[in-house]
Each structure stands twice: as C-alpha cells, then as structure tokens.
Motif scaffolding. Sequence first.
Motif, PDB file in Angstrom:
ATOM      1  N   GLU A  27       4.411  -7.101 -62.950  1.00 22.95           N
ATOM      2  CA  GLU A  27       3.944  -6.213 -64.028  1.00 22.95           C
ATOM      3  C   GLU A  27       4.042  -4.759 -63.582  1.00 22.95           C
ATOM      4  O   GLU A  27       4.501  -3.897 -64.339  1.00 22.95           O
ATOM      5  CB  GLU A  27       2.504  -6.553 -64.423  1.00 22.95           C
ATOM      6  CG  GLU A  27       2.336  -7.882 -65.125  1.00 22.95           C
ATOM      7  CD  GLU A  27       2.799  -7.902 -66.568  1.00 22.95           C
ATOM      8  OE1 GLU A  27       3.267  -6.850 -67.088  1.00 22.95           O
ATOM      9  OE2 GLU A  27       2.725  -8.966 -67.185  1.00 22.95           O
ATOM     10  N   ASP A  31       6.561  -1.892 -65.156  1.00 25.19           N
ATOM     11  CA  ASP A  31       5.977  -0.656 -65.683  1.00 25.19           C
ATOM     12  C   ASP A  31       6.484   0.575 -64.954  1.00 25.19           C
ATOM     13  O   ASP A  31       6.359   1.682 -65.460  1.00 25.19           O
ATOM     14  CB  ASP A  31       4.448  -0.710 -65.599  1.00 25.19           C
ATOM     15  CG  ASP A  31       3.850  -1.706 -66.577  1.00 25.19           C
ATOM     16  OD1 ASP A  31       4.532  -2.081 -67.548  1.00 25.19           O
ATOM     17  OD2 ASP A  31       2.697  -2.127 -66.357  1.00 25.19           O
ATOM     18  N   ASP A  49       7.384 -14.849 -69.226  1.00 22.65           N
ATOM     19  CA  ASP A  49       7.087 -13.772 -70.174  1.00 22.65           C
ATOM     20  C   ASP A  49       7.319 -12.394 -69.552  1.00 22.65           C
ATOM     21  O   ASP A  49       7.784 -11.477 -70.224  1.00 22.65           O
ATOM     22  CB  ASP A  49       5.656 -13.886 -70.704  1.00 22.65           C
ATOM     23  CG  ASP A  49       4.598 -13.857 -69.614  1.00 22.65           C
ATOM     24  OD1 ASP A  49       4.861 -14.345 -68.487  1.00 22.65           O
ATOM     25  OD2 ASP A  49       3.477 -13.355 -69.880  1.00 22.65           O
ATOM     26  N   ILE A  50       7.040 -12.264 -68.261  1.00 18.58           N
ATOM     27  CA  ILE A  50       7.281 -10.988 -67.576  1.00 18.58           C
ATOM     28  C   ILE A  50       8.780 -10.756 -67.422  1.00 18.58           C
ATOM     29  O   ILE A  50       9.270  -9.634 -67.600  1.00 18.58           O
ATOM     30  CB  ILE A  50       6.579 -10.950 -66.211  1.00 18.58           C
ATOM     31  CG1 ILE A  50       5.073 -11.156 -66.392  1.00 18.58           C
ATOM     32  CG2 ILE A  50       6.866  -9.639 -65.490  1.00 18.58           C
ATOM     33  CD1 ILE A  50       4.316 -11.392 -65.100  1.00 18.58           C
ATOM     34  N   GLU A  52      11.092 -11.873 -69.419  1.00 17.52           N
ATOM     35  CA  GLU A  52      11.574 -11.507 -70.758  1.00 17.52           C
ATOM     36  C   GLU A  52      11.236 -10.049 -71.074  1.00 17.52           C
ATOM     37  O   GLU A  52      12.066  -9.308 -71.613  1.00 17.52           O
ATOM     38  CB  GLU A  52      10.948 -12.424 -71.806  1.00 17.52           C
ATOM     39  CG  GLU A  52      11.447 -12.173 -73.208  1.00 17.52           C
ATOM     40  CD  GLU A  52      10.874 -13.141 -74.225  1.00 17.52           C
ATOM     41  OE1 GLU A  52      10.890 -12.778 -75.416  1.00 17.52           O
ATOM     42  OE2 GLU A  52      10.416 -14.229 -73.845  1.00 17.52           O
ATOM     43  N   ARG A  53      10.046  -9.603 -70.720  1.00 15.61           N
ATOM     44  CA  ARG A  53       9.644  -8.216 -70.954  1.00 15.61           C
ATOM     45  C   ARG A  53      10.533  -7.260 -70.166  1.00 15.61           C
ATOM     46  O   ARG A  53      10.951  -6.226 -70.676  1.00 15.61           O
ATOM     47  CB  ARG A  53       8.176  -8.018 -70.577  1.00 15.61           C
ATOM     48  CG  ARG A  53       7.631  -6.679 -70.994  1.00 15.61           C
ATOM     49  CD  ARG A  53       6.122  -6.637 -70.937  1.00 15.61           C
ATOM     50  NE  ARG A  53       5.594  -6.497 -69.603  1.00 15.61           N
ATOM     51  CZ  ARG A  53       5.414  -5.333 -68.978  1.00 15.61           C
ATOM     52  NH1 ARG A  53       5.771  -4.208 -69.571  1.00 15.61           N
ATOM     53  NH2 ARG A  53       4.900  -5.301 -67.779  1.00 15.61           N
ATOM     54  N   ASN A  56      13.937  -7.144 -71.826  1.00 14.88           N
ATOM     55  CA  ASN A  56      13.839  -6.379 -73.075  1.00 14.88           C
ATOM     56  C   ASN A  56      13.734  -4.883 -72.806  1.00 14.88           C
ATOM     57  O   ASN A  56      14.107  -4.075 -73.654  1.00 14.88           O
ATOM     58  CB  ASN A  56      12.655  -6.850 -73.912  1.00 14.88           C
ATOM     59  CG  ASN A  56      12.885  -8.216 -74.533  1.00 14.88           C
ATOM     60  OD1 ASN A  56      14.024  -8.668 -74.659  1.00 14.88           O
ATOM     61  ND2 ASN A  56      11.810  -8.889 -74.892  1.00 14.88           N
TER      62      ASN A  56
END
Length: 87
Positions: A27, A31, A49-50, A52-53, A56
């Motif tokens: 994360e 960021d 999910d991380i 994919e983030r 993206n």
Amino acid sequence: TFMESDGYHLNIVDAHGDIGRQKEQLEELVDAPMDVLFIVPVNLDEISDIVERAENAGIKVVLLSSEEAEAMSGDEARRRLESGGTP
C-alpha cells in the motif's frame, strides 16, 4: 544491474512471510508511487486487490515465486521490466 545513472531508484522491502506486513508495505509503495513493483507474494489472493490498484495506477507489476526472486540477476530483472513482466 539497475543504476541510478540509468534513471532507476531501487527500494527493497521484506515482509518476512507476514501477509499483513506485506499488504502494508505494498500500500505504501503504490501510494509513493512506484513505476514498477517486483513482488514475491506471501499469499497472492490476499494482495490481488492491491496488485489491481497498482496496475490501475499505471504501475507495472511483476509477480515472482521465491525461487525466481532468489535466482534473478539485475540483468534478468531489467529484461523482465522491459518486456512488461513476462519471463
């Protein structure tokens, strides 16, 4: 190898097998942001999910097994980066 003179800055973090720690580290890296993440997942399902983030956000993600990570040279890492993460 990756050199700052080539425009690369390398950050290495190690979760030591702790999925919670790996999620926090990823994360923070997403960021930051990073251009590329080479990840040796503790548990891929837990970080999907991380990942994919990150993708993206335009961050290239290269997933490696622990065996691949131990055997990978700087030249191999550069080749994977330039090929979009494919072996």
